[in-house]
Structures are given as structure tokens and as C-alpha cells.
Write a protein that holds these residues in place. Structure first.
Motif, mmCIF file in Angstrom:
data_model
loop_
_atom_site.group_PDB
_atom_site.id
_atom_site.type_symbol
_atom_site.label_atom_id
_atom_site.label_comp_id
_atom_site.label_asym_id
_atom_site.label_seq_id
_atom_site.Cartn_x
_atom_site.Cartn_y
_atom_site.Cartn_z
ATOM 1 N N ARG A 41 60.177 28.193 67.419
ATOM 2 C CA ARG A 41 59.473 28.805 66.280
ATOM 3 C C ARG A 41 59.692 30.318 66.242
ATOM 4 O O ARG A 41 59.860 30.905 65.171
ATOM 5 C CB ARG A 41 57.982 28.487 66.351
ATOM 6 N N SER A 42 59.664 30.930 67.409
ATOM 7 C CA SER A 42 59.843 32.388 67.467
ATOM 8 C C SER A 42 61.233 32.781 66.980
ATOM 9 O O SER A 42 61.390 33.781 66.262
ATOM 10 C CB SER A 42 59.615 32.895 68.893
ATOM 11 N N SER A 44 63.039 31.117 64.835
ATOM 12 C CA SER A 44 63.063 30.933 63.377
ATOM 13 C C SER A 44 62.398 32.102 62.674
ATOM 14 O O SER A 44 62.887 32.613 61.657
ATOM 15 C CB SER A 44 62.356 29.626 62.994
ATOM 16 N N MET A 45 61.260 32.540 63.217
ATOM 17 C CA MET A 45 60.525 33.628 62.585
ATOM 18 C C MET A 45 61.285 34.946 62.659
ATOM 19 O O MET A 45 61.085 35.828 61.819
ATOM 20 C CB MET A 45 59.153 33.777 63.252
ATOM 21 N N GLY A 208 61.809 26.080 56.565
ATOM 22 C CA GLY A 208 62.026 24.937 57.440
ATOM 23 C C GLY A 208 63.277 24.135 57.109
ATOM 24 O O GLY A 208 63.583 23.162 57.797
ATOM 25 N N TYR A 272 55.526 32.023 57.306
ATOM 26 C CA TYR A 272 55.507 31.626 58.723
ATOM 27 C C TYR A 272 54.103 31.564 59.283
ATOM 28 O O TYR A 272 53.932 31.563 60.503
ATOM 29 C CB TYR A 272 56.359 32.607 59.531
ATOM 30 N N ASP A 275 53.650 28.543 61.504
ATOM 31 C CA ASP A 275 54.346 28.685 62.783
ATOM 32 C C ASP A 275 53.595 29.651 63.687
ATOM 33 O O ASP A 275 53.478 29.423 64.893
ATOM 34 C CB ASP A 275 55.771 29.199 62.539
ATOM 35 N N SER A 276 53.106 30.734 63.102
ATOM 36 C CA SER A 276 52.371 31.716 63.895
ATOM 37 C C SER A 276 51.110 31.093 64.501
ATOM 38 O O SER A 276 50.794 31.319 65.675
ATOM 39 C CB SER A 276 52.007 32.912 63.004
#
Length: 403
Positions: A41-42, A44-45, A208, A272, A275-276
Motif C-alpha cells: 500500500r505504501s 502504491s501511495m 487500484g 488513498y 489505504d491510509s
């Protein structure tokens, strides 16, 4: 320190040790897979969107009267916004990166309904798009005003030219993405478009999506009733210009609603947000599991010390040093934790295989498993240090108190 006698002593009262080893194994499996998800996730962000996010904001305009002349309003709005001091450029478009809503189509290198197309996000823009988004052109040339046409909501006609991102060019021409420049690609199966230029990077509206950097720019203004303006300002001018642009649009025409003004940094944060939140929850879960496992080790070691107080006193009376007593309990913990991390390694891999199949998550990085084993062994040693120190402080006189 002989490990054999310690191991045999553990096996005589193995229930507590087995429970702690299983706790270590479960903690490791959950912790490693959670770290893998956080890592994914990190990454991607942290992906760059390709646009000048710090200096861009966007705002929507919706006409609501029957005689609302959308085309004329768009032309006049863009002229007025572009003339404002502090504005680098502005465009009308159908969507912005990471906004969550937009168009997608399929592009193919050969015509025909039976040809398989490559999914691509579509942004309708004009010749000001590169400056308005801050995009980098790595091959070919930009649109000209002559390329730009107007598109009605029900229209199926596409422009004769397009700009692609490098990621999209690589998908269409995997051997050499530069072959895309000047090539004819087909949309809707048979409608040809010439690739006029290639931009370095631009993201789609959906973070995504596995083809998030596959984007095409189409030189068309849209007449869809609702429109969106993207404005790029000089550094430090964005926040000052946002209310001014909103007032400008509201004052210029009363037959519409001006709404949804948002900076690109806000758009990214909203995109995001899920995700965060997931990263925070998983991080809390990891810390909680480590804490519970540590407390379990402390509890088991403390119980063991309490149960063996007389035995410890006897050993001290026979000449055992404080250090050897402490080493005994720390070695005992290494054996329990060692069994736990070995089981945990197998459980971690099995859980990851399940998650990959069930939820299409990424596979584990190989280094995570040994790193987690080392961390849990160290945590175990830190947790048992207190009880081991108390054990080493048991005086030899304890051995004679019950005689």
C-alpha cells in the motif's frame, strides 16, 4: 549452558511452552503478512501521478437552464481563467487523476472487432493540457489548436490524433515503446487514431487499477452538461487563486452551479484514504500482537521462576552464579521462541499463499520471513530478561527455608 537438560525440563511441563510457541507462530504469520500489505500500500501511495499536484486545483461547472450555451461558456471561462495573474494554464476536461471517476476504452494496434484491446483511461483535453497538468513530453509533439474538436454527449466520433503515456505505449508496443510514435492505433475496434506524442507519466482516475499509468489524451472539448476545469498556478499562488476563480465563474454566468472545488493534494489524500486507514489499523494490530506475545512470555517465565524458586536457591547454594541462572531462563526462551518462529515461517507462507489466491495480494518479499524471525527472537529475549533477572537474584538461603 547445556541445551539438552533445559529441553528435557521443558518437555516435562510443556503445556505452557507449547502455547507460547503457538502464540509466537501466529503472531509472526499475521505480522509478516500485515507488513507485506503495508509495504504494498505504501508503494502504491508513493507513486507519482505525473502531474504538478502541489500547484493544481480543479472545479466543476454545471449549467441548469435550457438555453445554457455550454460551448460559449467554456470558451469564455477558459479565456478568463488563463488571463488571471498567477495562472500558468487551464483546461476543460472530463476527469482528473485519482478522482475515482472517468472514462476507459480499449486500444489496439490492429483493426477489427476480434482484436483484443488494451484498457486505457481517457482524458478529453485541448492543446493546453501539457502545461495545465505539468506533463513531460518524452517523444513527438503536442496537439495544436487545429487538432481540437467538440464532442457531444451522444457522439461516437473520435479525434484523428492522440497522446499516450509511456506505460500505454509499452503495453501496445512491448518490444520498443518508441514505435508507438506516429503509429496508428484503433479505438472502438476500427476507428484509427495517430499517436502524435508520448508523455512520460500520468495516472488514471482509479488508483487500484492495475493499468493505472495507461492513459490517452484526446483533443476534444466535451459538451456533457457538467464540465470540469483544471487550473495550474505558479508556485505559492494556488490557495490565493482558488476563491478568485470560484467567484469569477459564479459571477460570469448565473445559469449554472459552480461546485466541487478541490486541490490535487486533497484529491490524492481522498483517493488513498482507505489505504491510509488500513496501514494504521495493520500497524496497530502488529504492535498489539507483539505486546500480547511479550506479555505471554513474561507470564510464562515469571510462573516458571516462581515455581522453581527453591530449585534456583539450591543451585545458587551449590555454586551457580547469577549469570548462569539468568542464562538458563533466557536459553529456555530461545528454545520456545525458536520452535515458534520455525512454525511461524511455515504458517506465514501458507497464509500468504491463501491471501494471494483469495484476494490477489502481492507475494511476500523473501527477506521478510528471516527478518521477522530475528525480531521475534529479540522480542522474546527482551521480554524474558526481567523474570530471568529476578531468578538470578534468588538468594542461596531460600534452599534451606523449608528444611
Amino acid at each position: 549452558m547445556q541445551i539438552g537438560p533445559i529441553w528435557r525440563a521443558l518437555m516435562r511441563n510443556k503445556t505452557g511452552a507449547i502455547l507460547i510457541a503457538l502464540q509466537v507462530a501466529v503472531t509472526m504469520a499475521i505480522m509478516v503478512n500485515a507488513i507485506s500489505i503495508i509495504q504494498s500500500r505504501s508503494e502504491s501511495m508513493a507513486r507519482p501521478s505525473g502531474v504538478d499536484e502541489e500547484n493544481i486545483f480543479h472545479i466543476a461547472s454545471v449549467g441548469y437552464t435550457e438555453d445554457f450555451d455550454e460551448q460559449s461558456v467554456i470558451e469564455q471561462d477558459l479565456d478568463a481563467i488563463r488571463a488571471m495573474p498567477g495562472v500558468i494554464d487551464a483546461i476543460q476536461t472530463n476527469s482528473v487523476p485519482l478522482s475515482g471517476g472517468g472514462w476507459s476504452m480499449g486500444l489496439q494496434t490492429e483493426p477489427g472487432e476480434d482484436q483484443e484491446g488494451v484498457g486505457v483511461a481517457v482524458y478529453f483535453v485541448d492543446e493546453h493540457a501539457l502545461d495545465a497538468y505539468g506533463l513531460s513530453l518524452v517523444a513527438g509533439e503536442n496537439f495544436t489548436a487545429a487538432d481540437v474538436t467538440w464532442r457531444e454527449r451522444t457522439s461516437q466520433e473520435w479525434s484523428a490524433t492522440t497522446l499516450l503515456t509511456q506505460a500505454m505505449a509499452e503495453s501496445l508496443f512491448p518490444d520498443n515503446w518508441r514505435d508507438a510514435l506516429g503509429a496508428t492505433v484503433y479505438i472502438n475496434g476500427n476507428e484509427p487514431m495517430t499517436v502524435k506524442g508520448i508523455v512520460e507519466r500520468m495516472q488514471a482516475a482509479w488508483n487500484g487499477w492495475d493499468g493505472v499509468e495507461r492513459v490517452m489524451l484526446v483533443p476534444q472539448h466535451t459538451l456533457f452538461g457538467s464540465t470540469r476545469y483544471v487550473i495550474r498556478t505558479e508556485p505559492g499562488e494556488r490557495d490565493r487563486l482558488m476563491p478568485e476563480v470560484e467567484k469569477l465563474l459564479a459571477d460570469r454566468n448565473r445559469d449554472r452551479i459552480v461546485r466541487n472545488m478541490q486541490t490535487m493534494t486533497e484529491t490524492r489524500e481522498r483517493s488513498y484514504r482507505g489505504d491510509s486507514s488500513m496501514i494504521k489499523i495493520l500497524t496497530f494490530t502488529i504492535v498489539l500482537l507483539l505486546l500480547i506475545t511479550s506479555l505471554g512470555i513474561v507470564g510464562l517465565a515469571s510462573f516458571s521462576v516462581s515455581r522453581r524458586t527453591k530449585q534456583i536457591g539450591t543451585r545458587r547454594a551449590l555454586g551457580a552464579s547469577k549469570a548462569s541462572i539468568a542464562r538458563y531462563f533466557m536459553t529456555e526462551n530461545v528454545l520456545i521462541s525458536g520452535v515458534g518462529v520455525v512454525l511461524g515461517a511455515a504458517l506465514t507462507i501458507a497464509l500468504n499463499m491463501f491471501l494471494v489466491d483469495a484476494f490477489d495480494l502481492d507475494r511476500l518479499d523473501v527477506w521478510l520471513v528471516p527478518a521477522a524471525m530475528l525480531v521475534l527472537l529479540v522480542v522474546g529475549q527482551l521480554a524474558v530478561f526481567g523474570p530471568a533477572r529476578r531468578a538470578s537474584a534468588v538468594p542461596p538461603a531460600v534452599a534451606t527455608r523449608t528444611i
